[in-house]
Write a protein that holds these residues in place. Structure first.
Motif, mmCIF file in Angstrom:
data_model
loop_
_atom_site.group_PDB
_atom_site.id
_atom_site.type_symbol
_atom_site.label_atom_id
_atom_site.label_comp_id
_atom_site.label_asym_id
_atom_site.label_seq_id
_atom_site.Cartn_x
_atom_site.Cartn_y
_atom_site.Cartn_z
ATOM 1 N N UNK A 147 0.748 -1.244 -0.120
ATOM 2 C CA UNK A 147 -0.079 0.000 -0.104
ATOM 3 C C UNK A 147 0.834 1.211 -0.063
ATOM 4 N N UNK A 175 4.306 1.700 -1.169
ATOM 5 C CA UNK A 175 5.059 1.582 -2.000
ATOM 6 C C UNK A 175 4.628 1.644 -3.503
ATOM 7 N N UNK A 176 3.142 1.693 -3.526
ATOM 8 C CA UNK A 176 2.443 1.345 -4.831
ATOM 9 C C UNK A 176 2.657 -0.084 -5.228
ATOM 10 N N UNK A 210 6.059 -3.726 -16.662
ATOM 11 C CA UNK A 210 6.575 -3.374 -15.448
ATOM 12 C C UNK A 210 5.486 -4.365 -14.461
ATOM 13 N N UNK A 252 14.890 9.919 -0.667
ATOM 14 C CA UNK A 252 13.445 10.476 -0.753
ATOM 15 C C UNK A 252 12.568 9.537 -1.261
ATOM 16 N N UNK A 255 0.224 3.177 -16.985
ATOM 17 C CA UNK A 255 1.080 1.852 -17.185
ATOM 18 C C UNK A 255 0.217 1.227 -18.381
ATOM 19 N N UNK A 272 1.589 1.083 -22.983
ATOM 20 C CA UNK A 272 2.037 -0.140 -24.013
ATOM 21 C C UNK A 272 2.019 0.363 -25.258
ATOM 22 N N UNK A 306 2.299 5.911 -4.253
ATOM 23 C CA UNK A 306 1.301 5.088 -4.849
ATOM 24 C C UNK A 306 1.366 5.330 -6.281
ATOM 25 N N UNK A 348 4.691 3.745 -10.248
ATOM 26 C CA UNK A 348 4.784 3.037 -11.525
ATOM 27 C C UNK A 348 4.235 3.717 -12.599
ATOM 28 N N UNK A 398 6.798 5.946 -13.860
ATOM 29 C CA UNK A 398 7.810 5.348 -14.439
ATOM 30 C C UNK A 398 7.352 5.222 -15.983
ATOM 31 N N UNK A 399 5.721 4.963 -16.047
ATOM 32 C CA UNK A 399 5.638 4.611 -17.510
ATOM 33 C C UNK A 399 5.235 5.798 -18.322
ATOM 34 N N UNK A 442 10.534 13.475 -8.294
ATOM 35 C CA UNK A 442 10.700 12.239 -8.964
ATOM 36 C C UNK A 442 10.760 12.592 -10.294
#
Lengths: 211, 523
Positions: free
Chosen positions: A20, A22-23, A61, A190, B377, B381, B395, B398, B401-402, B420
């Motif tokens: 929860x 960290x995602x 991912x 961070x 995410x 694709x 949260x 990801x 990142x995508x 980030x």
């Protein structure tokens, strides 16, 4: 404290809650977050998956994420743990001290990434070790104050003790030249700090931006 | 009146330096000298702050000097501090040479005691206005001093004094103390600012941007800080006070809208920008408020342009015969040059600008809107995605990142999303005021328009622009200016060989530093 027994969080809740905070992610990061072996994390994930609380994601991912039921279960159990330990007041007080440090931490991350030279703000290309050392020295100073907050949290709920180890570990690796451990890696100072922030908000049931 | 030790009235006659007066008051003295309209006020010097930091209490005689300075202000404004009729309200602002995160910034409407608030309501015949002013005072005073009291009179922490002079003493002390917060100390350490300078405190009569429909507040650059083009640039908020602009609570309008709504204010503002530019011989930045159609300048500083804007500005100031070539060369740091060719959305009438926020990581990204990390995410694709969120948390990692780029409604250049985005090297725009994200329905609303998940947008992480579709992107907007500037650099260094651009400018700087131009004394 009235409650002499501080609870040890069950492994399944540790994994659920780490996911929860960290995602969506995989067992390797959850192992770092929980301190459990990666194989133990995987076995907990499978059990949680059977219970419908987490789901495996495929694609570019791959990893795991919480289902809606998983979110609800996490909030219920984490709140239950907080109340059972009689730790709400202590965690709230520590959270308020955390909030004083949070803007300074973000300033420091920004100073690590951007540097003003000759009045020009640009990317810090880390070509000046003296500047980087100055920023890291301030990180260390902040970290000493953060350690006190983490200690209060760990005294109230032992599962918070993990953050102290992870923050100190990130700073140690950054100081020994692994610069990605400041802001860039998934185990950076961070990143861990942001997870602690998220954890505190969830644990106390607070919105990130109070209205 | 006896000569003051700690306090100076702000006027054209003040001779002291920015070290003593602080940068803010020093700028106000300049505005007075240029004949511009500035709210009457006084400044508590940095020396008083240093005495406070040394002794841990307000220096002897300061309270008396504050009272005397307030009495002067009452005489010049014909108002009474904390009085039941024609009340005088003031702003109290920190006035260090540099603005510093972690330092107390501003208390507005100080002096609006319960009695004075009634007086303001009676005077203006506008009770909601007076109560709004009072609540802004309470909020800003609480965040500065820790004292708190909500409008219902309920107390948390130490109570807010209902005596205008006490309020002023506390606020001045809070500004002094804010110099030494750990966050401010960290900022100074990182930026090489000595810890022993201290801050001044600027106290000025309030002008109310929220007074009526012909009032408002804004910020303005004399030229566009994104491109360097010689057109005024900024934001304005009608019917609001200055803290609304800074806090991002309200969506601002482009500065140019002043021209149609308040032509008198607009003309005066353009004249003020021209006069200030003439003095600095450089682009400038001002904060202003207009009350009932009358313009007041609250703060001024040089523009401090970077990248392509700095190159264009320096070159055009030479064309305008404002500065000489050697000065233009010295104004552009070789460190600017790598940023000159950062890709940007090309300025064009045809660009359909959806919103504007704060550029947090330079570069341009185009992609389809995704309002959740999971959506980002999945969609990534097939094609590039711009993740649009109210703010980000772990949260969202990801999704971050995508995504090819990131937009957030809240937060500033040091927010989680900004940190980030820079760590991942992705263009980012943060703090888009008025942007709402409805992840449930997959839509984003801003400025009265709404777009859904999958809509193609383009973001510019330098200017903070968010545009619909794929506007033209350029990396060479300042090329003509840069070529001319570097040709001047080669003339100065006498070296016309093919070299790296920063080295060409460096070589010119080396020569110019050995032979300083005489006109630099004016700067």
């Amino acid at each position: 404290m009235n409650h002499s027994e501080t609870p040890t969080t069950d492994a399944d809740l540790l994994v659920l809650h780490a996911l929860r905070c960290t995602g969506a992610t995989g067992p390797a990061r959850l192992s770092l977050a929980t301190g459990l072996d990666e194989s133990d994390v995987e076995s907990e994930l499978i059990d949680l998956g059977v219970a419908g609380l987490v789901t495996r994601i495929s694609g570019p991912m791959p990893g795991w994420s919480l289902t809606d039921a998983g979110r609800a279960a996490d909030i219920e159990r984490i709140t239950g743990e907080l109340e059972a330990a009689g730790a709400r007041a202590a965690v709230t007080a520590a959270y308020e001290r955390f909030l004083v440090l949070n803007p300074e931490l973000l300033d420091l991350c920004t100073a690590w990434q951007l540097r003003t030279v000759d009045g020009v703000a640009g990317v810090n290309d880390h070509s000046d070790p003296a500047y980087d050392a100055r920023v890291l020295e301030r990180f260390a100073d902040l970290d000493r104050r953060a350690a006190a907050v983490c200690a209060e949290l760990a005294a109230a709920l032992p599962r918070f003790g993990r953050y102290r180890d992870r923050l100190a570990g990130a700073l140690g690796r950054a100081a020994s030249g692994e610069l990605e451990y400041v802001t860039d890696s998934t185990a950076s100072y961070h990143t861990v700090w942001a997870e602690l922030h998220e954890d505190l908000l969830i644990t106390l049931g607070m919105p990130r931006w109070p209205r | 009146m006896a000569p003051m030790r700690w306090v100076r009235a702000i006027s054209a006659r003040v001779e002291e330096t920015a070290e003593t007066l602080g940068g803010k008051a020093h700028g106000l003295v300049l505005l007075h000298r240029l004949g511009l309209r500035v709210p009457a006020g006084f400044v508590v010097t940095t020396e008083a702050c240093r005495a406070f930091l040394r002794d841990g209490r307000r220096p002897g005689g300061l309270d008396e000097e504050l009272a005397a300075a307030v009495a002067d202000l009452e005489r010049s404004t014909g108002r009474v501090f904390g009085g039941p009729r024609r009340p005088l309200a003031v702003s109290v602002r920190s006035g260090a040479g540099v603005s510093m995160p972690g330092m107390m910034n501003t208390v507005l409407n100080l002096g609006l005691t319960t009695e004075a608030t009634e007086g303001l309501a009676a005077e203006t015949g506008d009770r909601p206005f007076a109560l709004d002013a009072r609540s802004r005072f309470l909020a800003s005073f609480a965040s500065a001093t820790g004292a708190a009291e909500d409008l219902a009179g309920e107390r948390r922490g130490r109570p807010v004094p209902d005596d205008a002079n006490r309020q002023l003493e506390w606020a001045v002390e809070a500004v002094f103390a804010s110099w030494d917060t750990p966050r401010a100390r960290t900022y100074r350490t990182l930026n090489g600012i000595p810890h022993d300078l201290g801050t001044a405190v600027v106290v000025q009569r309030m002008v109310f941007g929220n007074r009526d429909a012909r009032s408002g507040t804004g910020v303005a650059f004399s030229r566009d800080p994104n491109t360097g083009e010689n057109v005024p640039y900024g934001e304005v908020l009608f019917g609001r006070q200055g803290d609304d602009v800074v806090s991002g609570r309200s969506a601002t309008r482009p500065l140019g809208e002043l021209a149609a709504r308040e032509p008198g204010v607009w003309a005066e503002l353009l004249d003020a920008l021209r006069r200030i530019e003439g003095h600095y011989r450089d682009a400038c930045y001002v904060e202003f408020t207009f009350e009932a159609g009358e313009l007041w300048i609250l703060q001024v500083r040089p523009g401090r342009f970077a990248g392509a804007a700095a190159v264009r500005l320096a070159t055009e100031l030479v064309d305008e015969r404002v500065i000489e070539r050697r000065e233009a060369l010295l104004r552009v740091s070789p460190r600017h040059l790598p940023h000159v060719r950062t890709p940007r959305i090309a300025p064009s009438e045809r660009t359909d600008l959806l919103a504007r926020g704060i550029g947090a990581c330079p570069g341009v990204a185009a992609g389809r809107v995704a309002t959740t990390a999971e959506g980002a995410v999945l969609m990534a694709r097939d094609a590039p995605v711009i993740l649009v969120r109210p703010e980000t948390s772990p949260d969202d990692m990801h999704g971050l990142a995508a995504a090819a780029g990131i937009v957030t409604a809240r937060g500033g250049p040091a927010s989680h999303a900004a940190v980030v985005a820079r760590a991942m090297g992705k263009p980012a725009v943060v703090g888009v005021t008025g942007l709402t994200v409805d992840a449930g329905s997959g839509s984003v609303a801003v400025g009265g328009r709404s777009v859904g998940d999958g809509t193609l947008i383009t973001i510019d992480g330098t200017s903070g622009e968010v545009a619909l579709g794929t506007p033209r992107v350029v990396a060479d907007a300042a090329d003509d200016h840069l070529h001319r500037l570097l040709a001047w650099a080669d003339d100065v260094s006498g070296d016309h060989s093919a070299r790296d651009e920063a080295r060409r400018l460096d070589a010119a700087h080396a020569v110019l530093r050995r032979h300083p131009p005489t006109d630099r004394a004016n700067r």
